[in-house]
Design a protein around this motif. Structure first.
Motif, PDB file in Angstrom:
ATOM      1  N   PRO A 237       0.725  -1.437  -0.326  1.00  0.00           N
ATOM      2  CA  PRO A 237       0.285   0.031   0.045  1.00  0.00           C
ATOM      3  C   PRO A 237       0.691   1.221  -0.310  1.00  0.00           C
ATOM      4  CG  PRO A 237       0.074  -0.919   2.525  1.00  0.00           C
ATOM      5  CD  PRO A 237       1.019  -2.114   0.992  1.00  0.00           C
ATOM      6  N   ALA A 238       0.397   2.554  -1.006  1.00  0.00           N
ATOM      7  CA  ALA A 238       0.924   3.367  -0.686  1.00  0.00           C
ATOM      8  C   ALA A 238       0.682   4.442   0.122  1.00  0.00           C
ATOM      9  CB  ALA A 238       0.782   4.177  -2.164  1.00  0.00           C
ATOM     10  N   ASP A 239      -0.440   3.986   1.401  1.00  0.00           N
ATOM     11  CA  ASP A 239      -0.691   5.006   2.441  1.00  0.00           C
ATOM     12  C   ASP A 239      -0.279   3.788   3.403  1.00  0.00           C
ATOM     13  OD1 ASP A 239      -2.276   7.266   1.120  1.00  0.00           O
ATOM     14  OD2 ASP A 239      -3.686   6.267   0.442  1.00  0.00           O
ATOM     15  N   VAL A 244       0.842  -3.230   8.728  1.00  0.00           N
ATOM     16  CA  VAL A 244       2.112  -3.667   7.264  1.00  0.00           C
ATOM     17  C   VAL A 244       2.454  -2.056   6.946  1.00  0.00           C
ATOM     18  CG1 VAL A 244       0.542  -5.356   6.517  1.00  0.00           C
ATOM     19  CG2 VAL A 244       0.089  -3.161   5.464  1.00  0.00           C
ATOM     20  N   VAL A 245       3.786  -2.343   5.897  1.00  0.00           N
ATOM     21  CA  VAL A 245       4.753  -1.908   6.075  1.00  0.00           C
ATOM     22  C   VAL A 245       4.137  -0.589   4.974  1.00  0.00           C
ATOM     23  CG1 VAL A 245       6.783  -1.280   5.452  1.00  0.00           C
ATOM     24  CG2 VAL A 245       6.485  -2.970   7.184  1.00  0.00           C
ATOM     25  N   GLY A 246       4.042   0.582   4.407  1.00  0.00           N
ATOM     26  CA  GLY A 246       3.438   1.792   2.847  1.00  0.00           C
ATOM     27  C   GLY A 246       4.771   1.958   2.986  1.00  0.00           C
ATOM     28  N   ALA A 260      10.180   2.380  -0.126  1.00  0.00           N
ATOM     29  CA  ALA A 260      10.208   3.902  -0.745  1.00  0.00           C
ATOM     30  C   ALA A 260      11.641   4.179  -1.807  1.00  0.00           C
ATOM     31  CB  ALA A 260       9.490   4.796  -0.521  1.00  0.00           C
ATOM     32  N   ALA A 261      12.741   3.867  -0.511  1.00  0.00           N
ATOM     33  CA  ALA A 261      13.922   4.164  -0.724  1.00  0.00           C
ATOM     34  C   ALA A 261      14.804   2.281  -1.239  1.00  0.00           C
ATOM     35  CB  ALA A 261      14.952   4.404   0.193  1.00  0.00           C
ATOM     36  N   LEU A 262      14.688   1.757  -1.695  1.00  0.00           N
ATOM     37  CA  LEU A 262      14.356   0.429  -2.221  1.00  0.00           C
ATOM     38  C   LEU A 262      14.320   0.186  -3.499  1.00  0.00           C
ATOM     39  CD1 LEU A 262      14.807  -1.086   1.646  1.00  0.00           C
ATOM     40  CD2 LEU A 262      16.730  -1.344   0.231  1.00  0.00           C
ATOM     41  N   LEU A 263      13.213   0.836  -3.721  1.00  0.00           N
ATOM     42  CA  LEU A 263      12.414  -0.319  -5.175  1.00  0.00           C
ATOM     43  C   LEU A 263      13.570  -0.211  -6.299  1.00  0.00           C
ATOM     44  CD1 LEU A 263       8.942   2.463  -4.771  1.00  0.00           C
ATOM     45  CD2 LEU A 263       9.479   0.337  -3.741  1.00  0.00           C
ATOM     46  N   ASP A 264      14.483   0.657  -6.289  1.00  0.00           N
ATOM     47  CA  ASP A 264      15.715   1.048  -7.572  1.00  0.00           C
ATOM     48  C   ASP A 264      16.482   0.295  -6.670  1.00  0.00           C
ATOM     49  OD1 ASP A 264      16.259   1.294  -9.790  1.00  0.00           O
ATOM     50  OD2 ASP A 264      16.853   3.084  -9.164  1.00  0.00           O
ATOM     51  N   HIS A 265      17.131  -1.100  -7.977  1.00  0.00           N
ATOM     52  CA  HIS A 265      17.533  -2.268  -7.104  1.00  0.00           C
ATOM     53  C   HIS A 265      18.953  -1.573  -8.300  1.00  0.00           C
ATOM     54  CE1 HIS A 265      17.221  -4.003 -10.543  1.00  0.00           C
ATOM     55  NE2 HIS A 265      18.408  -4.557 -10.858  1.00  0.00           N
TER      56      HIS A 265
END
Lengths: 275, 136
Positions: A237-239, A244-246, A260-265
């Motif tokens: 979830p974005a929010d 759970v971890v948004g 968010a900081a891990l989406l781009d490997h």
């Protein structure tokens, strides 16, 4: 930039470097902390309570951070080492080179499941299991006993085709890419591979088997493959959502990094090829 | 041999405590959340034996399963499962999935329809080894 390679393509020297770094981390004591941390999350992540490492959207970013931390620990010992990945859609038998005596060692013996070949065999003297649900202190495997076949490329493709990253109720009963990849639903990719290897890999202390890292590195690569196929979709979830971890919530146990900081490997490493 | 086993067990406890400290907050929070609440009871495919006890010898091991008060054991039975399984008197950590199936720490990546099936599989996996306490 570190490049993570397919284990099947590693040179003899690269295999030796990886194995030696793992053995050294074990000797220093740092390895078993990864095992206990993993199991702590296995035991506390529940479908109806707080869940971070497993059965929840953050399964993928949590393991990405966990693998990065492990890779950094190896690189502190040997800066040339990166995590290899195991493509179990192609190297899918007990006699594949990954199970060779020069790399991860082979199947457990029939009498007691103990791995007796390779650098992680108890008899080699450098791999004593200390974090375990039982009183055995040697590495265990039963390749292909718990489930006959590893997932196929067609299985993987069917999961990569799913467009939603995850769906409510954000647990082991969810539809969507994450849960089908994790394996509580559908063709079962990630969970099935743990069961196929068997022994320690079947348990919450699965990182006791170094195969854990090569398996999860491939899972991580599949996440990147899904992102490429669905550029208009993202982490959900974005929010902020209960238990759970948004997207922008920090994850335990680090409390300093959000999905968010891990989406781009590629901020951290690249793969030798895209799946 | 028994000396080695003892050493290994003590080491296990110590290591578990070290590692667990990292995730202590997560575990504590879950234990609290798991106690009660409308979401705690799975609604689908309730295991046939979820409310039943069993006590049998399987492969020369005594396996027992019994319902227990939710949250009655601070680290037992999986938070909120309301069920406990013992193998030769030692607790097997387990938890219940949202669809009503069960998993244990021994077989974490496959599900079982009943606690009895879960206990029998753990006995097979143990091949005679004894469960040791897991401190989280």
């Amino acid at each position: 930039m570190a490049v993570r390679k397919n284990q099947a393509t590693l040179t003899a020297q690269e295999k030796r470097a990886f194995v030696n770094a793992v053995l050294e981390l074990k000797r220093q004591g740092g390895y078993d902390t990864f095992v206990s941390t993993h199991n702590s999350f296995i035991m506390s992540d529940t479908d109806d309570g707080e869940r971070t490492g497993h059965r929840s959207p953050s399964f993928l970013p949590w393991h990405r951070r966990f693998l990065l931390q492990f890779e950094q620990a190896l690189q502190a010992i040997d800066p040339t080492v990166t995590l290899p990945y195991w493509d179990w859609t192609t190297d899918r038998t007990a006699d594949a080179s990954i199970w060779g005596a020069d790399f991860l060692g082979g199947d457990g013996r029939s009498s007691d499941g103990q791995v007796t070949t390779g650098p992680f065999a108890f008899g080699a003297g450098k791999w004593t299991i200390t974090v375990s649900p039982d009183n055995r202190n040697y590495l265990l495997r039963s390749l292909g006993a718990g489930v006959a076949d590893l997932p196929t490329r067609a299985d993987v493709d069917s999961v990569l085709a799913l467009s939603d990253y995850d769906t409510p109720p954000w647990n082991s009963s969810s539809d969507g890419f994450r849960n089908n990849l994790e394996g509580w639903r559908g063709v079962n990719l990630h969970n099935r591979v743990h069961v196929w290897i068997g022994g320690n890999m079947s348990s919450g202390m699965s990182p006791n088997d170094p195969a854990f890292w090569l398996h999860h590195c491939f899972i991580d690569r599949l996440w990147a493959a899904w992102q490429t196929r669905h550029p208009d979709q993202g982490y959900l979830p974005a929010d902020h959502t209960q238990d759970v971890v948004g997207l922008n919530d920090t994850m335990k146990p680090w409390n300093d990094i959000a999905p968010a900081a891990l989406l781009d490997h590629t901020r951290f490493y690249t793969y030798d090829s895209a799946y | 041999m028994s000396e080695r086993t003892t050493t290994s067990t003590d080491l296990t406890r110590r290591r578990m405590l070290q590692g667990a400290a990292v995730a202590l907050t997560a575990a504590t929070a879950t234990a609290v959340l798991g106690l009660t609440g409308p979401g705690a009871a799975p609604t689908a495919a309730a295991g046939l034996e979820a409310d039943d006890s069993f006590d049998e010898v399987f492969q020369q091991r005594r396996i027992q399963g019994m319902p227990m008060a939710a949250g009655g054991h601070h680290h037992g039975g999986g938070a909120g499962t309301g069920y406990q399984v013992l193998i030769d008197g030692q607790e097997l950590h387990m938890m219940r999935n949202a669809d009503g199936t069960w998993i244990s720490v021994i077989d974490h990546y496959r599900t079982f329809s009943t606690p009895r099936a879960l206990a029998r599989s753990a006995v097979n996996e143990l091949r005679g080894a004894a469960l040791v306490p897991i401190s989280v």
